[in-house]
Design a protein around this motif. Structure first.
Motif, PDB file in Angstrom:
ATOM      1  N   MET A 191       0.850  -1.173   0.000  1.00  0.00           N
ATOM      2  CA  MET A 191       0.000   0.000   0.000  1.00  0.00           C
ATOM      3  C   MET A 191       0.896   1.236   0.000  1.00  0.00           C
ATOM      4  O   MET A 191       1.884   1.309   0.719  1.00  0.00           O
ATOM      5  N   LEU A 192       0.490   2.177  -0.805  1.00  0.00           N
ATOM      6  CA  LEU A 192       1.183   3.456  -0.900  1.00  0.00           C
ATOM      7  C   LEU A 192       0.209   4.540  -0.458  1.00  0.00           C
ATOM      8  O   LEU A 192      -0.944   4.558  -0.895  1.00  0.00           O
ATOM      9  N   VAL A 193       0.669   5.419   0.438  1.00  0.00           N
ATOM     10  CA  VAL A 193      -0.193   6.478   0.969  1.00  0.00           C
ATOM     11  C   VAL A 193       0.371   7.838   0.576  1.00  0.00           C
ATOM     12  O   VAL A 193       1.553   8.107   0.788  1.00  0.00           O
ATOM     13  N   PHE A 194      -0.482   8.666   0.000  1.00  0.00           N
ATOM     14  CA  PHE A 194      -0.143  10.048  -0.298  1.00  0.00           C
ATOM     15  C   PHE A 194      -0.911  10.926   0.679  1.00  0.00           C
ATOM     16  O   PHE A 194      -2.138  10.844   0.750  1.00  0.00           O
ATOM     17  N   TYR A 195      -0.197  11.743   1.441  1.00  0.00           N
ATOM     18  CA  TYR A 195      -0.815  12.660   2.387  1.00  0.00           C
ATOM     19  C   TYR A 195      -0.953  14.028   1.725  1.00  0.00           C
ATOM     20  O   TYR A 195       0.046  14.628   1.321  1.00  0.00           O
ATOM     21  N   LEU A 196      -2.183  14.501   1.622  1.00  0.00           N
ATOM     22  CA  LEU A 196      -2.459  15.815   1.046  1.00  0.00           C
ATOM     23  C   LEU A 196      -3.279  16.612   2.056  1.00  0.00           C
ATOM     24  O   LEU A 196      -4.478  16.376   2.224  1.00  0.00           O
ATOM     25  N   PRO A 197      -2.647  17.552   2.771  1.00  0.00           N
ATOM     26  CA  PRO A 197      -3.376  18.284   3.809  1.00  0.00           C
ATOM     27  C   PRO A 197      -4.401  19.280   3.273  1.00  0.00           C
ATOM     28  O   PRO A 197      -5.372  19.586   3.953  1.00  0.00           O
ATOM     29  N   SER A 198      -4.223  19.769   2.067  1.00  0.00           N
ATOM     30  CA  SER A 198      -5.166  20.725   1.485  1.00  0.00           C
ATOM     31  C   SER A 198      -6.396  19.979   0.960  1.00  0.00           C
ATOM     32  O   SER A 198      -6.273  19.065   0.136  1.00  0.00           O
ATOM     33  N   ALA A 199      -7.573  20.394   1.416  1.00  0.00           N
ATOM     34  CA  ALA A 199      -8.812  19.751   0.964  1.00  0.00           C
ATOM     35  C   ALA A 199      -8.989  19.879  -0.547  1.00  0.00           C
ATOM     36  O   ALA A 199      -9.458  18.941  -1.204  1.00  0.00           O
ATOM     37  N   GLU A 200      -8.591  21.020  -1.104  1.00  0.00           N
ATOM     38  CA  GLU A 200      -8.736  21.226  -2.552  1.00  0.00           C
ATOM     39  C   GLU A 200      -7.799  20.309  -3.337  1.00  0.00           C
ATOM     40  O   GLU A 200      -8.195  19.709  -4.329  1.00  0.00           O
ATOM     41  N   GLU A 201      -6.550  20.192  -2.890  1.00  0.00           N
ATOM     42  CA  GLU A 201      -5.595  19.306  -3.566  1.00  0.00           C
ATOM     43  C   GLU A 201      -6.017  17.851  -3.429  1.00  0.00           C
ATOM     44  O   GLU A 201      -5.884  17.064  -4.357  1.00  0.00           O
ATOM     45  N   TRP A 202      -6.525  17.490  -2.241  1.00  0.00           N
ATOM     46  CA  TRP A 202      -6.987  16.125  -2.011  1.00  0.00           C
ATOM     47  C   TRP A 202      -8.139  15.786  -2.966  1.00  0.00           C
ATOM     48  O   TRP A 202      -8.117  14.751  -3.624  1.00  0.00           O
ATOM     49  N   GLN A 203      -9.131  16.675  -3.048  1.00  0.00           N
ATOM     50  CA  GLN A 203     -10.283  16.414  -3.919  1.00  0.00           C
ATOM     51  C   GLN A 203      -9.855  16.337  -5.376  1.00  0.00           C
ATOM     52  O   GLN A 203     -10.354  15.504  -6.131  1.00  0.00           O
ATOM     53  N   ALA A 204      -8.925  17.196  -5.784  1.00  0.00           N
ATOM     54  CA  ALA A 204      -8.431  17.161  -7.162  1.00  0.00           C
ATOM     55  C   ALA A 204      -7.744  15.826  -7.452  1.00  0.00           C
ATOM     56  O   ALA A 204      -7.920  15.255  -8.535  1.00  0.00           O
ATOM     57  N   ALA A 205      -6.977  15.307  -6.497  1.00  0.00           N
ATOM     58  CA  ALA A 205      -6.303  14.016  -6.691  1.00  0.00           C
ATOM     59  C   ALA A 205      -7.316  12.874  -6.784  1.00  0.00           C
ATOM     60  O   ALA A 205      -7.198  11.983  -7.633  1.00  0.00           O
ATOM     61  N   VAL A 206      -8.331  12.914  -5.932  1.00  0.00           N
ATOM     62  CA  VAL A 206      -9.392  11.895  -5.982  1.00  0.00           C
ATOM     63  C   VAL A 206     -10.119  11.971  -7.326  1.00  0.00           C
ATOM     64  O   VAL A 206     -10.369  10.944  -7.970  1.00  0.00           O
ATOM     65  N   ASP A 207     -10.428  13.180  -7.755  1.00  0.00           N
ATOM     66  CA  ASP A 207     -11.116  13.360  -9.039  1.00  0.00           C
ATOM     67  C   ASP A 207     -10.275  12.828 -10.198  1.00  0.00           C
ATOM     68  O   ASP A 207     -10.816  12.205 -11.116  1.00  0.00           O
ATOM     69  N   ARG A 208      -8.955  13.045 -10.158  1.00  0.00           N
ATOM     70  CA  ARG A 208      -8.084  12.529 -11.223  1.00  0.00           C
ATOM     71  C   ARG A 208      -8.063  11.011 -11.238  1.00  0.00           C
ATOM     72  O   ARG A 208      -8.080  10.390 -12.307  1.00  0.00           O
ATOM     73  N   MET A 209      -8.030  10.390 -10.068  1.00  0.00           N
ATOM     74  CA  MET A 209      -8.051   8.919 -10.004  1.00  0.00           C
ATOM     75  C   MET A 209      -9.352   8.384 -10.600  1.00  0.00           C
ATOM     76  O   MET A 209      -9.341   7.435 -11.392  1.00  0.00           O
ATOM     77  N   GLU A 210     -10.469   8.999 -10.226  1.00  0.00           N
ATOM     78  CA  GLU A 210     -11.757   8.545 -10.739  1.00  0.00           C
ATOM     79  C   GLU A 210     -11.877   8.804 -12.240  1.00  0.00           C
ATOM     80  O   GLU A 210     -12.407   7.969 -12.971  1.00  0.00           O
ATOM     81  N   ALA A 211     -11.354   9.933 -12.726  1.00  0.00           N
ATOM     82  CA  ALA A 211     -11.379  10.232 -14.162  1.00  0.00           C
ATOM     83  C   ALA A 211     -10.530   9.244 -14.946  1.00  0.00           C
ATOM     84  O   ALA A 211     -10.809   8.964 -16.117  1.00  0.00           O
ATOM     85  N   ALA A 212      -9.504   8.691 -14.299  1.00  0.00           N
ATOM     86  CA  ALA A 212      -8.639   7.700 -14.947  1.00  0.00           C
ATOM     87  C   ALA A 212      -9.262   6.304 -14.927  1.00  0.00           C
ATOM     88  O   ALA A 212      -8.664   5.353 -15.430  1.00  0.00           O
ATOM     89  N   GLY A 213     -10.453   6.179 -14.330  1.00  0.00           N
ATOM     90  CA  GLY A 213     -11.158   4.904 -14.349  1.00  0.00           C
ATOM     91  C   GLY A 213     -11.057   4.085 -13.077  1.00  0.00           C
ATOM     92  O   GLY A 213     -11.542   2.956 -13.027  1.00  0.00           O
TER      93      GLY A 213
END
Length: 58
Positions: free
Chosen positions: A1-23
């Motif tokens: 397991m690899l964990v990325f810590y993103l303290p900014s809510a905006e950066e976190w949501q953008a990363a989640v959105d990119r993962m979901e957009a990638a399928g």
């Protein structure tokens, strides 16, 4: 397991959105700790990636 810590809510949501957009769809974490402030994704080989909306504990 690899964990990325993103303290900014905006950066976190953008990363989640990119993962979901990638399928990738979120999966339940094996440990509920990771579901409290994060999202877990699984790659085709079964490896898990957690995007955690928190700062790395110092």
């Amino acid at each position: 397991m690899l964990v990325f810590y993103l303290p900014s809510a905006e950066e976190w949501q953008a990363a989640v959105d990119r993962m979901e957009a990638a399928g990738f769809s979120p999966v339940p974490a094996f440990n509920v700790y990771w579901d409290r402030q994060g999202r877990t994704f699984e790659d085709p080989d079964g490896y898990r990636i957690v995007i955690q909306n928190a700062a790395w504990p110092a």
